[in-house]
Enzyme design. Structure first.
Site, mmCIF file in Angstrom:
data_model
loop_
_atom_site.group_PDB
_atom_site.id
_atom_site.type_symbol
_atom_site.label_atom_id
_atom_site.label_comp_id
_atom_site.label_asym_id
_atom_site.label_seq_id
_atom_site.Cartn_x
_atom_site.Cartn_y
_atom_site.Cartn_z
ATOM 1 N N SER A 153 2.510 59.000 7.696
ATOM 2 C CA SER A 153 1.740 57.589 8.497
ATOM 3 C C SER A 153 2.480 57.395 9.480
ATOM 4 C CB SER A 153 1.597 56.952 7.112
ATOM 5 O OG SER A 153 0.482 55.914 7.554
ATOM 6 N N ASP A 234 -8.452 61.102 4.309
ATOM 7 C CA ASP A 234 -8.190 60.132 5.277
ATOM 8 C C ASP A 234 -9.383 59.627 6.186
ATOM 9 O OD1 ASP A 234 -5.198 59.585 5.603
ATOM 10 O OD2 ASP A 234 -4.798 61.703 6.017
ATOM 11 N N HIS A 266 -5.056 59.263 1.834
ATOM 12 C CA HIS A 266 -3.789 58.780 2.652
ATOM 13 C C HIS A 266 -2.649 58.537 1.802
ATOM 14 C CE1 HIS A 266 -2.175 57.435 6.257
ATOM 15 N NE2 HIS A 266 -1.596 56.369 5.527
HETATM 16 N N1 LIG Z 1 -3.173 47.884 5.504
HETATM 17 C C1 LIG Z 1 -2.852 49.271 5.576
HETATM 18 C C2 LIG Z 1 -1.788 49.745 4.683
HETATM 19 C C3 LIG Z 1 -1.285 51.230 5.148
HETATM 20 O O1 LIG Z 1 -1.916 51.632 6.180
HETATM 21 C C4 LIG Z 1 0.032 51.737 4.452
HETATM 22 C C5 LIG Z 1 0.547 51.187 3.381
HETATM 23 C C6 LIG Z 1 1.439 51.850 2.793
HETATM 24 C C7 LIG Z 1 2.072 53.161 3.070
HETATM 25 C C8 LIG Z 1 1.443 53.736 4.504
HETATM 26 C C9 LIG Z 1 0.477 53.007 4.997
HETATM 27 N N2 LIG Z 1 -0.195 53.393 6.201
HETATM 28 C C10 LIG Z 1 0.581 54.076 7.244
HETATM 29 O O2 LIG Z 1 1.836 53.966 7.442
HETATM 30 C C11 LIG Z 1 -4.110 49.850 4.775
HETATM 31 O O3 LIG Z 1 -5.232 49.289 4.793
HETATM 32 O O4 LIG Z 1 -4.239 50.713 4.062
#
Ligand SMILES: N[C@@H](CC(=O)c1ccccc1NC=O)C(=O)O
Length: 291
Positions: A153, A234, A266
């Site tokens: 991510s 995703d 994801h």
């Molecule tokens: N607020 C985000 C949180 C999120 O994207 C996320 C949470 C934990 C680990 C990785 C994530 N995404 C990217 O870094 C969501 O809606 O999923």
């Protein structure tokens, strides 16, 4: 790179909220579940491997990394450097060692890199910190033979930025042999228009300067093998970003594969790296053993 510009603010917010796209868990529980699973996996890794934890690679509080050594580390070994996600504002290296068990048992060291998340850390700082952590590893651990980057991510974004580093100011050139970019964001501009930027506070210039998509140019030598991984569940925007980034790298002469993993979202796309039988674990071990 443009379809997102026609989306409403709500639609864009949806697309950049990975928690809203999983058929497995609802949006209110999936993040906590991800934290619990990765924390438990990291605890298990720390209990079973030989480790050096909280090794400072710089003077800052957040500039620490955890090393999980291969079970047999009498000689040299390759290392997988894991860069955690969390939208550059949550998670830490302390729940980022879960991928270690299947790798250390096959002679691969795993390093979980810590960096200063927002609002403490600025985007430029995070990129610099991850770059410096690699220079540190090369200088401090001469047993390392070959570095593989793996990011999830936001961590895939940081790993992609590392691939476009001018190492002259670091006085060492890490031997990066491969990169595994999992469910990443490679163009930061759409993020500017979402809640994600509340803590990051990026200007347009900062977002552009830190967008790997903008650094893909034939002028940059194709340094290593890149595996771009995206989850079936995703969001369409995340899937588009992985597709376009892998195509752009390929067009610039890089050796790239796009791996579209079925039946994962994801979060479990990366969580399952704690399992030896997971296809991505095997693909990574294969990439390392071929080099
Ligand atoms: N607020 C985000 C949180 C999120 O994207 C996320 C949470 C934990 C680990 C990785 C994530 N995404 C990217 O870094 C969501 O809606 O999923």
């Amino acid at each position: 790179m443009g379809g997102w510009r026609d989306m409403s603010a709500e639609a864009l917010e949806d697309q950049y909220s990975p928690s809203r796209w999983s058929p497995r868990l609802d949006r209110d529980t999936i993040i906590d579940a991800h934290l619990a699973v990765t924390a438990a996996g990291t605890e298990r890794a720390r209990a079973s491997a030989q480790t050096s934890l909280h090794v400072p690679y710089g003077k800052g509080d957040g500039e620490k990394l955890d090393i999980y050594f291969p079970t047999d580390h009498s000689g040299t070994f390759p290392v997988l450097v894991y860069i955690h996600g969390g939208y550059w504002q949550c998670l830490s290296k302390d729940e980022s060692g879960f991928a270690a068990p299947p790798l250390v048992s096959q002679g691969v060291a795993v390093v979980a890199v810590g960096y200063d998340t927002a609002p403490r850390g600025h985007m430029d700082t995070m990129v610099l910190q991850v770059r410096r952590s690699l220079a540190f590893l090369v200088e401090q651990y001469p047993e390392i033979r070959g570095i593989y980057l793996c990011g999830h991510s936001a961590g895939a974004h940081l790993a992609a930025m590392v691939l476009f580093t001018d190492w002259t100011e670091f006085h060492v050139v890490p031997d990066i042999k491969g990169a595994v970019l999992v469910s990443g964001v490679y163009d930061l501009e759409p993020i500017l228009h979402t809640y994600v930027n509340d803590a990051l506070n990026m200007s347009r210039e900062v977002a552009q300067r830190n967008s790997p998509m903008r650094h893909v140019a034939p002028a940059v030598p194709a340094a290593c093998e890149v595996l771009v991984v995206v989850a079936q569940h995703d969001s369409p925007e995340f899937r588009r970003q992985s597709q376009e980034y892998s195509q752009a790298l390929r067009a610039a002469g890089w050796s790239v594969s796009l791996l579209d993993l079925a039946s994962v979202d994801h979060f479990d796309v990366i969580e399952k790296l704690s399992e030896n039988s997971y296809i991505l674990t095997q693909v990574i071990l294969n990439m390392i053993s071929r080099a």
